[in-house]
Design a protein around this motif. Structure first.
Motif, PDB file in Angstrom:
ATOM      1  N   THR A 132       0.855  -1.184   0.000  1.00  0.00           N
ATOM      2  CA  THR A 132       0.000   0.000   0.000  1.00  0.00           C
ATOM      3  C   THR A 132       0.889   1.231   0.000  1.00  0.00           C
ATOM      4  O   THR A 132       2.046   1.186   0.426  1.00  0.00           O
ATOM      5  N   LEU A 133       0.339   2.337  -0.476  1.00  0.00           N
ATOM      6  CA  LEU A 133       1.093   3.592  -0.540  1.00  0.00           C
ATOM      7  C   LEU A 133       0.223   4.728  -0.049  1.00  0.00           C
ATOM      8  O   LEU A 133      -0.960   4.822  -0.403  1.00  0.00           O
ATOM      9  N   THR A 134       0.801   5.589   0.774  1.00  0.00           N
ATOM     10  CA  THR A 134       0.106   6.784   1.234  1.00  0.00           C
ATOM     11  C   THR A 134       1.026   7.983   1.071  1.00  0.00           C
ATOM     12  O   THR A 134       2.253   7.862   1.213  1.00  0.00           O
ATOM     13  N   SER A 135       0.452   9.124   0.766  1.00  0.00           N
ATOM     14  CA  SER A 135       1.224  10.353   0.598  1.00  0.00           C
ATOM     15  C   SER A 135       0.916  11.304   1.750  1.00  0.00           C
ATOM     16  O   SER A 135      -0.248  11.502   2.110  1.00  0.00           O
ATOM     17  N   ALA A 136       1.962  11.887   2.311  1.00  0.00           N
ATOM     18  CA  ALA A 136       1.780  12.805   3.437  1.00  0.00           C
ATOM     19  C   ALA A 136       3.039  13.640   3.588  1.00  0.00           C
ATOM     20  O   ALA A 136       4.022  13.458   2.852  1.00  0.00           O
ATOM     21  N   GLY A 137       3.028  14.565   4.549  1.00  0.00           N
ATOM     22  CA  GLY A 137       4.198  15.374   4.838  1.00  0.00           C
ATOM     23  C   GLY A 137       5.232  14.590   5.629  1.00  0.00           C
ATOM     24  O   GLY A 137       4.938  13.560   6.240  1.00  0.00           O
ATOM     25  N   SER A 138       6.463  15.088   5.637  1.00  0.00           N
ATOM     26  CA  SER A 138       7.558  14.370   6.287  1.00  0.00           C
ATOM     27  C   SER A 138       7.315  14.151   7.775  1.00  0.00           C
ATOM     28  O   SER A 138       7.535  13.057   8.299  1.00  0.00           O
ATOM     29  N   ASP A 139       6.868  15.185   8.485  1.00  0.00           N
ATOM     30  CA  ASP A 139       6.646  15.056   9.926  1.00  0.00           C
ATOM     31  C   ASP A 139       5.593  13.998  10.230  1.00  0.00           C
ATOM     32  O   ASP A 139       5.743  13.186  11.157  1.00  0.00           O
ATOM     33  N   ASP A 140       4.524  14.009   9.446  1.00  0.00           N
ATOM     34  CA  ASP A 140       3.450  13.031   9.629  1.00  0.00           C
ATOM     35  C   ASP A 140       3.962  11.617   9.369  1.00  0.00           C
ATOM     36  O   ASP A 140       3.659  10.671  10.111  1.00  0.00           O
ATOM     37  N   LEU A 141       4.774  11.458   8.333  1.00  0.00           N
ATOM     38  CA  LEU A 141       5.271  10.132   7.987  1.00  0.00           C
ATOM     39  C   LEU A 141       6.231   9.589   9.050  1.00  0.00           C
ATOM     40  O   LEU A 141       6.223   8.391   9.342  1.00  0.00           O
ATOM     41  N   ILE A 142       7.046  10.455   9.621  1.00  0.00           N
ATOM     42  CA  ILE A 142       7.940  10.007  10.697  1.00  0.00           C
ATOM     43  C   ILE A 142       7.120   9.444  11.851  1.00  0.00           C
ATOM     44  O   ILE A 142       7.423   8.377  12.397  1.00  0.00           O
ATOM     45  N   GLU A 143       6.057  10.152  12.212  1.00  0.00           N
ATOM     46  CA  GLU A 143       5.216   9.698  13.321  1.00  0.00           C
ATOM     47  C   GLU A 143       4.515   8.393  12.974  1.00  0.00           C
ATOM     48  O   GLU A 143       4.394   7.493  13.813  1.00  0.00           O
ATOM     49  N   ARG A 144       4.065   8.248  11.727  1.00  0.00           N
ATOM     50  CA  ARG A 144       3.396   7.011  11.331  1.00  0.00           C
ATOM     51  C   ARG A 144       4.340   5.814  11.372  1.00  0.00           C
ATOM     52  O   ARG A 144       3.948   4.705  11.747  1.00  0.00           O
ATOM     53  N   VAL A 145       5.589   6.027  10.979  1.00  0.00           N
ATOM     54  CA  VAL A 145       6.568   4.941  11.047  1.00  0.00           C
ATOM     55  C   VAL A 145       6.840   4.580  12.502  1.00  0.00           C
ATOM     56  O   VAL A 145       6.937   3.398  12.857  1.00  0.00           O
ATOM     57  N   ARG A 146       6.954   5.567  13.369  1.00  0.00           N
ATOM     58  CA  ARG A 146       7.166   5.292  14.796  1.00  0.00           C
ATOM     59  C   ARG A 146       6.030   4.459  15.376  1.00  0.00           C
ATOM     60  O   ARG A 146       6.238   3.563  16.200  1.00  0.00           O
ATOM     61  N   ARG A 147       4.779   4.752  14.940  1.00  0.00           N
ATOM     62  CA  ARG A 147       3.612   4.045  15.467  1.00  0.00           C
ATOM     63  C   ARG A 147       3.423   2.676  14.827  1.00  0.00           C
ATOM     64  O   ARG A 147       2.620   1.880  15.296  1.00  0.00           O
ATOM     65  N   GLY A 148       4.118   2.411  13.725  1.00  0.00           N
ATOM     66  CA  GLY A 148       3.946   1.151  13.022  1.00  0.00           C
ATOM     67  C   GLY A 148       2.835   1.177  11.997  1.00  0.00           C
ATOM     68  O   GLY A 148       2.527   0.154  11.389  1.00  0.00           O
ATOM     69  N   ALA A 149       2.220   2.351  11.763  1.00  0.00           N
ATOM     70  CA  ALA A 149       1.171   2.457  10.760  1.00  0.00           C
ATOM     71  C   ALA A 149       1.742   2.419   9.349  1.00  0.00           C
ATOM     72  O   ALA A 149       1.060   2.042   8.392  1.00  0.00           O
ATOM     73  N   VAL A 150       2.991   2.841   9.194  1.00  0.00           N
ATOM     74  CA  VAL A 150       3.704   2.806   7.918  1.00  0.00           C
ATOM     75  C   VAL A 150       5.026   2.088   8.159  1.00  0.00           C
ATOM     76  O   VAL A 150       5.672   2.284   9.193  1.00  0.00           O
ATOM     77  N   ASP A 151       5.424   1.231   7.215  1.00  0.00           N
ATOM     78  CA  ASP A 151       6.644   0.443   7.387  1.00  0.00           C
ATOM     79  C   ASP A 151       7.901   1.181   6.933  1.00  0.00           C
ATOM     80  O   ASP A 151       8.937   1.132   7.595  1.00  0.00           O
ATOM     81  N   VAL A 152       7.811   1.838   5.786  1.00  0.00           N
ATOM     82  CA  VAL A 152       8.941   2.597   5.239  1.00  0.00           C
ATOM     83  C   VAL A 152       8.386   3.888   4.656  1.00  0.00           C
ATOM     84  O   VAL A 152       7.229   3.942   4.223  1.00  0.00           O
ATOM     85  N   ALA A 153       9.222   4.941   4.633  1.00  0.00           N
ATOM     86  CA  ALA A 153       8.721   6.216   4.118  1.00  0.00           C
ATOM     87  C   ALA A 153       9.863   7.036   3.527  1.00  0.00           C
ATOM     88  O   ALA A 153      10.997   6.997   4.018  1.00  0.00           O
TER      89      ALA A 153
END
Length: 290
Positions: A123-144
């Motif tokens: 799956t792919l999602t587009s967002a800002g850098s700050d948001d993506l860092i937080e999503r990776v920390r939470r495990g919602a996104v695997d790589v960004a």
């Protein structure tokens, strides 16, 4: 308590509807309802409040849902780890990316990955850098894929520096400026179109103007590069975009900056990456060897 029961609870919680949850899980509604009712009896608490109009989590359900998600994630990870031990990569890969990635051709990378590991659900999602860092920390996104100001590093995650580059100014084709290269001071009186204040996509521009001792006006703040470009096309202001990204918009005029802001692109991933995430990082790190 069975994993299938947990999946049913998550499906109902996400759809807020027993019928849609059953369709998602490919079972008849009566079977799904029966399994959830059995789980509620085992737990000694109702997980959902059901009325003729809506379904919502009870307080017990709100407390149960995060643990259920963790159990399902752990089960999926266990399957992935076993498969990886036998040389097979499977599971899920949730990828995040800022819209202006230039160091890597993300669509091509995703295609190469899918050809190599067809059993991974991408799956792919587009967002800002700050948001993506937080999503990776939470495990919602695997790589960004991120873009950060020069000198900034993503915190709390593992990262691979992909490369840096300058930003350039872009203006409408009929813009009054005719120069092909200027300094920031000469643009100080122009209205700017930029990302929202505080966002990583805005920081490199703000830092460059601040370092030059220049104040600028940003009457138009946007959340996407496409919207920024649309406003530039209408002659509403000057935009700043990565030089490697601008060729996608041949109708815009490009003005190079002698004291250009710079940004660095990174690939980030969790400190405990799944086999699917590790395989993607390796593909990006050494595409010819993947």
């Amino acid at each position: 308590m069975e994993l299938q029961q947990l999946r049913y609870v998550v499906a109902v919680a996400e759809t807020r509807n027993f019928t849609r949850a059953a369709e998602r899980c490919h079972v008849v509604q009566s079977a799904l309802s029966h399994q959830i009712a059995g789980l509620e009896r085992e737990l000694g608490a109702r997980l959902f409040e059901r009325t003729s109009r809506r379904v919502r989590l009870t307080a017990a359900g709100e407390a149960f849902l995060p643990a259920a998600l963790e159990c399902l994630e752990a089960a999926d990870r266990a399957r992935s780890e076993v498969a990886a031990a036998t040389g097979e990569i499977r599971g899920r890969l949730a990828v995040g990316a800022i819209p202006t990635v230039a160091a890597v051709n993300v669509p091509v990378a995703l295609k190469d990955y899918r050809l190599r590991w067809p059993k991974v659900h991408i799956t792919l999602t587009s967002a800002g850098s700050d948001d993506l860092i937080e999503r990776v920390r939470r495990g919602a996104v695997d790589v960004a894929f991120l873009g950060l100001p020069l000198g900034a590093e993503p915190k709390g995650v593992q990262s691979l520096r992909l490369g840096g580059g300058e930003l350039v100014a872009v203006v409408a084709p009929d813009h009054h400026r005719t120069e092909t290269e200027v300094d920031l001071q000469s643009l100080a009186d122009e209205p700017f179109i930029d990302f929202r204040a505080g966002a990583a996509g805005r920081a490199q521009s703000d830092q460059a103007f601040a370092a030059a001792g220049i104040r600028r006006e940003v009457p138009f703040e946007v959340s996407s590069a496409d919207f920024l470009v649309d406003l530039v096309r209408q002659g509403l202001g000057v935009g700043l975009l990565p030089a490697a990204y601008v060729p996608r918009f041949p109708d815009l005029r490009l003005i190079r900056l002698r004291d250009a802001p710079r940004r660095v692109e990174h690939l980030i991933w969790d400190n405990r990456p799944t086999p699917a995430a590790t395989a993607f990082v390796e593909l990006v790190r050494s595409p010819s060897d993947a």
